[in-house]
Design a protein around this motif. Structure first.
Motif, PDB file in Angstrom:
ATOM      1  N   LEU A  38     -10.072   2.486  -1.299  1.00 43.31           N
ATOM      2  CA  LEU A  38      -9.900   1.044  -1.197  1.00 43.31           C
ATOM      3  C   LEU A  38     -11.116   0.306  -1.772  1.00 43.31           C
ATOM      4  O   LEU A  38     -12.250   0.530  -1.358  1.00 43.31           O
ATOM      5  CB  LEU A  38      -9.696   0.640   0.263  1.00 43.31           C
ATOM      6  N   THR A  39     -10.838  -0.560  -2.742  1.00 39.48           N
ATOM      7  CA  THR A  39     -11.853  -1.441  -3.318  1.00 39.48           C
ATOM      8  C   THR A  39     -11.645  -2.847  -2.773  1.00 39.48           C
ATOM      9  O   THR A  39     -10.512  -3.320  -2.690  1.00 39.48           O
ATOM     10  CB  THR A  39     -11.739  -1.487  -4.856  1.00 39.48           C
ATOM     11  N   ASN A  97      -3.730   6.448  -6.288  1.00 40.30           N
ATOM     12  CA  ASN A  97      -4.679   6.955  -5.297  1.00 40.30           C
ATOM     13  C   ASN A  97      -5.668   5.891  -4.833  1.00 40.30           C
ATOM     14  O   ASN A  97      -6.440   6.132  -3.909  1.00 40.30           O
ATOM     15  CB  ASN A  97      -5.463   8.139  -5.866  1.00 40.30           C
ATOM     16  N   SER A  98      -5.627   4.738  -5.488  1.00 43.65           N
ATOM     17  CA  SER A  98      -6.585   3.678  -5.174  1.00 43.65           C
ATOM     18  C   SER A  98      -5.915   2.316  -5.267  1.00 43.65           C
ATOM     19  O   SER A  98      -5.075   2.091  -6.139  1.00 43.65           O
ATOM     20  CB  SER A  98      -7.765   3.705  -6.151  1.00 43.65           C
ATOM     21  N   ILE A  99      -6.308   1.410  -4.368  1.00 43.69           N
ATOM     22  CA  ILE A  99      -5.854   0.031  -4.439  1.00 43.69           C
ATOM     23  C   ILE A  99      -7.054  -0.907  -4.320  1.00 43.69           C
ATOM     24  O   ILE A  99      -8.137  -0.502  -3.887  1.00 43.69           O
ATOM     25  CB  ILE A  99      -4.812  -0.306  -3.345  1.00 43.69           C
ATOM     26  N   GLU A 148      -4.800   4.060   8.106  1.00 47.15           N
ATOM     27  CA  GLU A 148      -3.940   4.723   9.098  1.00 47.15           C
ATOM     28  C   GLU A 148      -2.591   5.126   8.526  1.00 47.15           C
ATOM     29  O   GLU A 148      -2.050   6.185   8.855  1.00 47.15           O
ATOM     30  CB  GLU A 148      -3.719   3.789  10.299  1.00 47.15           C
ATOM     31  N   VAL A 149      -2.017   4.284   7.663  1.00 46.47           N
ATOM     32  CA  VAL A 149      -0.635   4.503   7.231  1.00 46.47           C
ATOM     33  C   VAL A 149      -0.518   5.299   5.942  1.00 46.47           C
ATOM     34  O   VAL A 149       0.587   5.692   5.569  1.00 46.47           O
ATOM     35  CB  VAL A 149       0.123   3.172   7.061  1.00 46.47           C
ATOM     36  N   THR A 150      -1.621   5.525   5.250  1.00 51.33           N
ATOM     37  CA  THR A 150      -1.540   6.273   3.993  1.00 51.33           C
ATOM     38  C   THR A 150      -2.039   7.695   4.188  1.00 51.33           C
ATOM     39  O   THR A 150      -3.016   7.939   4.891  1.00 51.33           O
ATOM     40  CB  THR A 150      -2.354   5.581   2.883  1.00 51.33           C
ATOM     41  N   ALA A 186       0.834  -1.209   0.000  1.00 50.58           N
ATOM     42  CA  ALA A 186       0.000   0.000   0.000  1.00 50.58           C
ATOM     43  C   ALA A 186       0.866   1.256   0.000  1.00 50.58           C
ATOM     44  O   ALA A 186       0.591   2.225  -0.725  1.00 50.58           O
ATOM     45  CB  ALA A 186      -0.938  -0.009   1.201  1.00 50.58           C
ATOM     46  N   LYS A 187       1.924   1.240   0.809  1.00 56.57           N
ATOM     47  CA  LYS A 187       2.844   2.381   0.832  1.00 56.57           C
ATOM     48  C   LYS A 187       3.546   2.544  -0.512  1.00 56.57           C
ATOM     49  O   LYS A 187       3.746   3.664  -1.008  1.00 56.57           O
ATOM     50  CB  LYS A 187       3.874   2.199   1.941  1.00 56.57           C
TER      51      LYS A 187
END
Length: 363
Positions: free
Chosen positions: A135-136, A100-102, A127-129, A91-92
């Motif tokens: 998020l899908t 902008n999306s995962i 929390e970390v982004t 994700a990072k």
């Protein structure tokens, strides 16, 4: 004025119109269809292409779908589940690449350990982004309460492909047991929407037993359900599945590609403001297949960010492309390729479905 031009000038299509459009083989007629769909896309969506970084969390699956390479009954699959800390690092990395999306995708499970894990991963990613990634989720049939909890945890989108809206076709590509219910599949999709998600679905194109009339009904079902996003692509067989026995009854692979492109175009015409994925399966058949999809009405692509050591174990179909790493260099190449067809990756936008934003405003 010829037949296809008459149809393309209509504001609403009948089932017969859709069947006609899906059946055109003449290159000039296809070009008219593709051009019209692209014009509708530009008018309603613009030239932006939205990226969704795909993370294939796990190939552990309780289902036994007859077409799928990671079906639970396939003993040749090396099963895995990416540890949470690796998922967070991906994700990072997605943000480092300016995504902008995962997307979290996995085999289907609904046990409490899996449900809790997804809940925790949603919260950790948020929390970390910074700014927070969209998020899908694409992790199958769940209870309404689970969908609602995941939405409340922070996931914004959910993709649940129905594979076919025709119950007979659905039953021919799934085992006849309580884990593979057509009615539960459709009900689950309704629950996804009810839970508040930007709702996505999709079907496979070119299945054995499937007719052009079935595909027309699929498109009409998608329109009636008023989903916000669709990912659909050509069916590609996998040798380690029961459905592979029907390989000689399939359309030639090039015809499946062209049929999939016509499906994308007609869907864009009947649902102008939804997000449509140009799927990786297109690229399996033709080099730059995803770009073909973008040129005929699609506006989303999903580069694979799954760590390399897991990718070869997540083969839903044979000859899956992009088993190599997605890097900054490959993103430059993708940007250049998309620019060459007159479109642009929207790096600074989340790419939320316009259809979703419009229907949410009405509610």
């Amino acid at each position: 004025m010829n037949g296809i031009a008459n149809i393309l000038n209509k504001k609403e299509f009948s089932k017969e119109d859709i069947i006609y459009l899906l059946s055109v083989k003449n290159k000039d007629d296809q070009s008219l269809l593709f051009q019209k769909a692209f014009e509708v896309k530009l008018k309603n969506i613009g030239k932006n292409v939205y990226l969704r970084g795909l993370i294939e969390l796990s190939n552990q699956c309780k289902k036994n779908c007859l077409y799928c390479g990671i079906r639970g009954g396939n003993e040749k699959v090396n099963r895995y589940a990416i540890p949470d800390d690796e998922v967070i690092e991906v994700a990072k990395y997605a943000q480092k690449l300016n995504f902008n999306s995962i997307v979290f995708q996995s085999g289907e499970r609904s046990d409490s350990a899996f449900v809790e894990r997804i809940s925790n991963l949603i919260k950790k990613v948020k929390e970390v982004t910074n700014p927070k990634l969209r998020l899908t989720l694409s992790v199958g049939e769940q209870s309404f309460e689970t969908y609602k909890n995941w939405f409340n945890a922070g996931a914004e989108r959910y993709l649940l492909r129905i594979e076919s809206s025709n119950k007979n076709v659905y039953n021919k590509i799934h085992p006849n047991d309580e884990l593979h219910s057509y009615d539960i599949r459709l009900k689950s999709l309704e629950n996804v929407k009810k839970a508040g998600f930007q709702t996505g679905t999709g079907i496979m194109i070119g299945l054995p037993f499937q007719t052009v009339e079935d595909l027309a009904d699929d498109l009409l079902y998608i329109k009636k359900l008023a989903v916000d996003m669709v990912g659909m692509g050509p069916y590609i067989e996998h040798a380690d599945t029961p459905l592979y026995q029907q390989k000689d009854n399939l359309l030639p692979i090039q015809e499946r590609l062209e049929l999939a492109l016509r499906m994308i175009s007609v869907l864009r015409l009947i649902a102008p403001t939804i997000n449509i994925v140009s799927t990786t399966a297109l690229e399996t058949i033709a080099a730059n297949g995803r770009e073909f999809g973008l040129k005929v009405g699609a506006n989303v692509i999903m580069p694979n960010l799954t760590p390399l050591k897991y990718r070869e174990s997540y083969l839903l179909y044979d000859n899956k492309p992009y088993l190599n790493e997605v890097t900054e260099e490959s993103m430059k190449e993708l940007t250049s390729s998309i620019r060459s067809i007159g479109q642009e990756i929207a790096w600074d936008e989340f790419g939320d479905s316009i259809h979703y934003l419009q229907r949410n405003k009405k509610n």
